[in-house]
Design an enzyme around this catalytic site. Sequence first.
Site, PDB file in Angstrom:
ATOM      1  N   HIS A   1       8.435  11.246 -16.154  1.00 37.98           N
ATOM      2  CA  HIS A   1       7.312  11.585 -17.021  1.00 37.98           C
ATOM      3  C   HIS A   1       7.561  11.166 -18.455  1.00 37.98           C
ATOM      4  CE1 HIS A   1       5.422  14.629 -14.116  1.00 37.98           C
ATOM      5  NE2 HIS A   1       4.674  13.554 -14.196  1.00 37.98           N
TER       6      HIS A   1
ATOM      7  N   GLU B   1      -4.629  -1.918   4.042  1.00 37.43           N
ATOM      8  CA  GLU B   1      -3.188  -1.949   3.793  1.00 37.43           C
ATOM      9  C   GLU B   1      -2.378  -1.915   5.083  1.00 37.43           C
ATOM     10  OE1 GLU B   1      -2.290   1.310   1.128  1.00 37.43           O
ATOM     11  OE2 GLU B   1      -3.649   2.673   2.135  1.00 37.43           O
TER      12      GLU B   1
ATOM     13  N   ASP C   1       1.521  -1.497   0.427  1.00 32.34           N
ATOM     14  CA  ASP C   1       1.728  -1.147   1.831  1.00 32.34           C
ATOM     15  C   ASP C   1       1.488  -2.327   2.761  1.00 32.34           C
ATOM     16  OD1 ASP C   1       2.626   1.513   1.991  1.00 32.34           O
ATOM     17  OD2 ASP C   1       0.659   2.223   1.358  1.00 32.34           O
TER      18      ASP C   1
ATOM     19  N   CYS D   1      -5.685  -3.456  -5.412  1.00 37.56           N
ATOM     20  CA  CYS D   1      -5.122  -2.438  -6.303  1.00 37.56           C
ATOM     21  C   CYS D   1      -3.617  -2.268  -6.132  1.00 37.56           C
ATOM     22  CB  CYS D   1      -5.838  -1.105  -6.117  1.00 37.56           C
ATOM     23  SG  CYS D   1      -5.647  -0.423  -4.468  1.00 37.56           S
TER      24      CYS D   1
HETATM   25  C1  PEP Z   1      -0.895   0.073  -2.032  1.00 39.52           C
HETATM   26  O1  PEP Z   1      -0.393   0.405  -0.953  1.00 39.52           O
HETATM   27  O2  PEP Z   1      -0.906  -1.099  -2.458  1.00 39.52           O
HETATM   28  C2  PEP Z   1      -1.515   1.084  -2.896  1.00 39.52           C
HETATM   29  C3  PEP Z   1      -2.171   0.752  -3.985  1.00 39.52           C
HETATM   30  O3  PEP Z   1      -1.353   2.382  -2.555  1.00 39.52           O
HETATM   31  P1  PEP Z   1      -0.011   3.211  -2.818  1.00 39.52           P
HETATM   32  O4  PEP Z   1       0.887   2.370  -3.689  1.00 39.52           O
HETATM   33  O5  PEP Z   1      -0.442   4.476  -3.459  1.00 39.52           O
HETATM   34  O6  PEP Z   1       0.539   3.395  -1.446  1.00 39.52           O
HETATM   35 MG    MG Z   2      -0.820   2.347  -0.096  1.00 39.93          MG
END
Ligand code: PEP
Ligand code: MG
Length: 603
Positions: free
Chosen positions: A200, A446, A470, A517
């Site tokens: 943090h 993913e 993922d 993302c």
């Molecule tokens: C991903 O898997 O790319 C993602 C954005 O989700 P997280 O990193 O929260 O698993």
């Molecule tokens: Mg993910």
Amino acid sequence: MARLESRHNVVIKGIGVSPGIVSGRAYLLDDMDVPVPYLHLHSASHIADEIKRFKKAIGEAKTELLDIRKAMSEEKGLEPLFIIDAHIMMLKDASLIQSTIENIESRKINAEWALMLTIEKYRKAFSKIEDLYLKQRISDVEYVGQRILRSLSETKREPITEIKGDVIIIARDLSPADTVQMKIGRVLGFATEIGGKTSHTAIVARSIGIPAVVGLERITHEIHNDDYIIVDGCDGIVLINPDPEIIKRYEDKSRHFRELEEDLLKEASQPAITLDGRRIDISANVEFIEEIPSALIHGAEGVGLYRTEFLYINKERLPTEREHYNNYKHLLEGKGLAWSTIRTFDLGGDKFISDPRLAKELTKETNPVMGLRAIRFCLQEIELFKIQLRAILRASVHGKTRILFPMISCLEEILEAKRVLEEVKRELTLEHIPFAADIEIGIMIEVPSAVLIADRLAQEVDFFSIGTNDLIQYALAIDRVNERVTYLYEPLHPAVLRLIKMIVTAAHKAGIRVSMCGEMAGEPAYTLILVGLELDELSMNPMAIPRVKKIIRRAKSTESKALVKKIMTLSCAADIEEYVKKYMVRRFPDVFAKEEDQNCSIS
Ligand code: PEP
Ligand code: MG
């Protein structure tokens, strides 16, 4: 202890957690640690007094934190950070208080020792957590413990806001509350022995823009008060009493960095439109509402991924519908965000939840990443899922809302998630509670099976969001947290590129939009490829936004297509990586400053 002579030209390597370069006078903050005495209590009245003393110390620690919170809320542009609230909540944590009181009573020991035993118990429990982010949350428990110990010993750490002059703080460890005070005080930067990228303290440093390096072994022994030091948060280096010529080189590097950042920020609010007119939406990944002001400054147009699981983590109890609602309302009402994509909780796997029944459900699967997590867990815990969906729907009247379901691996999961969503909508309608009519529904892509049936899934939703973190792990069979196979975690593996292409093709054929993302979206070296692969939106860590936008604004869509065509002919990730890096450095020299320009080290 005898004071050692100050040394010259010493370089210490740590982890750069907040970029930027600062130089100035070192200020050693005294150690948070206070001595922990051991006392055996001989009578019932001593035990009762000790419990009273412990409760009083908790009260004092709470008052101190509330004062800090108040000072922060009076500071313009700085909202009270969630971390202070989390620490205040920990001071109310029944199990922390009860377990310490039980230790005092059953072991007949003083409050300090009893508290240390409780913290040790927490430490053991946290050490078993694999997720690095969550593992590091033990530091919050430790900060709170140190605050109580300080109150018990009646010693105080000087408030950072009262340090005179511009200084660089050197400490063994800093609490996020300390870091927040740096915004009010005149601290230039800091360097600590303890910490990691996701602590943090590091998050706060990035959000208030103070250069910082952590993980510097023995730094408090190497540096003396008033030593002249340089903190290079970009390369994770601290220099002690460097020669004038090194100082000059770092001054140049610092100026260069600032100019580049200022330059990038100047353009950050401009849309990401290529020279031949293709627009890519640029959004931010956020874990905490408090990150939004910084996301906006860095040019985020919306929130592309709000990881709501952090509302459940490290909490004494599950969030209520009202708590969910207030949080999402705050997000959606935020001025300047054109949309907010709220991902339903991605708990399970390696993400910890404190509710005892659910924790039991989730923990200790042989292979948790492939186990009960994300949408699978939501659909198993329908009541919990419905509470979150109700809150999102209710908050949707406050701003453009997108709902994102994580880790969909088959058609049945999205159909079931949508069925539950419809049920919640019907319930709200019956209760005359309004919600927006234009909420978009999306799924994270993913899991490789979702890619292979993307054409079918696309019929059911308004958008896809590619979670490359993922997707790479599942497609390449690389555990994303296993450092022994990191060398195989290749975003530019031809298989990954083909998967992305397949997703985009299926989505566009069905007339829906695709966002990305995963971390890959925020890597400027990959930006042109992602434009060429025709992503519609890129969502990333806010600090990455200005660079990514700059590249897009100086590129042509036709050029990006040619680059993708070329790399698709290469067979190995390493060859693609090398080709792309060389291409990008040559093409955007001001964004990818050459290594030799950056190298200022003493050796
Ligand atoms: C991903 O898997 O790319 C993602 C954005 O989700 P997280 O990193 O929260 O698993
Ligand atoms: Mg993910």
